[in-house]
Design an enzyme around this catalytic site. Sequence first.
Site: not given
Length: 387
Positions: A338-340
């Site tokens: 994910s982009c987190d």
Amino acid sequence: MTKIFKIEPSHRKIISKPTLLKALTYLDKKAFETPFLLIDTERVKEKVDIIGKNIRNSKVFYAVKANPDIEVIKFLHSLGMGFEIASEGELKLLEAIRVPADRIITSNPVKSFKFLSLAAKYGLRYFAFDSKDEVDKMKKYVPGSNVYVRLTVPNEGSEWPLSRKFGVEPDDALSLVLYAKKKGLNPVGITFHVGSQCTNMHNWSTALLKAKALWDMAGEKGIMFGMLNIGGGYPIKYTKDVVNIEPIEKVSDRLIYEKFPAGTEVFIEPGRAVVGDAGIFVCKVIGKARRGDENWLYIDVGVFNGLMESVGGIKYSYIVESSDRKRHKKQWTVTGPSCDSFDVIDKDVALPEPKVGGLILILSSGAYTISYASEFNGFSIPKTILI
Ligand SMILES: *Cc1c(COP(=O)(O)O)cnc(C)c1O
């Protein structure tokens, strides 16, 4: 084409050989899309046979939250296992496969109204509590039920402590038990949880002695308990050796036999220990990068879609697919897809150079993985496959 995995002596100490062989055979035969979770049913059965074996007069209830996959539940049901549940969703699962009500208990001390009403309808008779308000709720929804009070016990040395959210000290527990009796409920005993992934043997003995004190206090007030619920907490191997279930049970059994009345019924509620080390995540390396002096590795399972417990400190062992003959390893920061930036699984993991597009196996990932997973950022929750 046969895949080659870098299996090291350290891996052999973590995972049972038949489980690893089964997984490797599976991976050789099938075309598949990653990520997914393999569960070795033979390993699950082995654990079911071990747990409770050394505690006299015991009954085992699998804590469904560890892995509520329907096939896993069906398999455990076929072995005659009991179940510990906490919610209407978990009850619905068991209802779908017709688990009889007398094989289900609920040790969640604060239950939702909907769950209580459905539990009453289904005929559940065993409920934990640790507050006056819960007694009032149970009197209304499940009158006359068998209830047991949750005691706080030390959680030191468990990797996933649970002690602060629930439980009361013996004095308060006694008042609650008397209150429950007055309200027409049937107080049958005591429960506690030593903390999940508990690697400290002493926690069980300390907890049992504390429970014994309360047991006697209740006896003096004319309440004769008959059931002792020792909760979950049995550990599994992730990256290092842990105390085995057998000695934990033998020590506990001796203490129970010495201190509690003959015929005391013992409930055990393992979750992690039943399914955890039967599970292997199969995921794919989707990227690599050098950032500053760190090597970053991106795989298709992360904190949000399966490895949430890594945030709480659980460390996993990884087997890398590689045909590279070199033994050289590098330190990696392992992260999810994910982009987190919260999606970092572990740091300073020594691994042989993985190939982008190659597979990575994550050992001991059968418990508290899929059950925590979300589809955050559009990454799917891995499928569970029984082998
Ligand atoms: C989660 C839970 C368990 C299972 O704990 P494990 O550490 O997975 O064995 C047992 N009982 C209760 C009440 C729980 O909340």
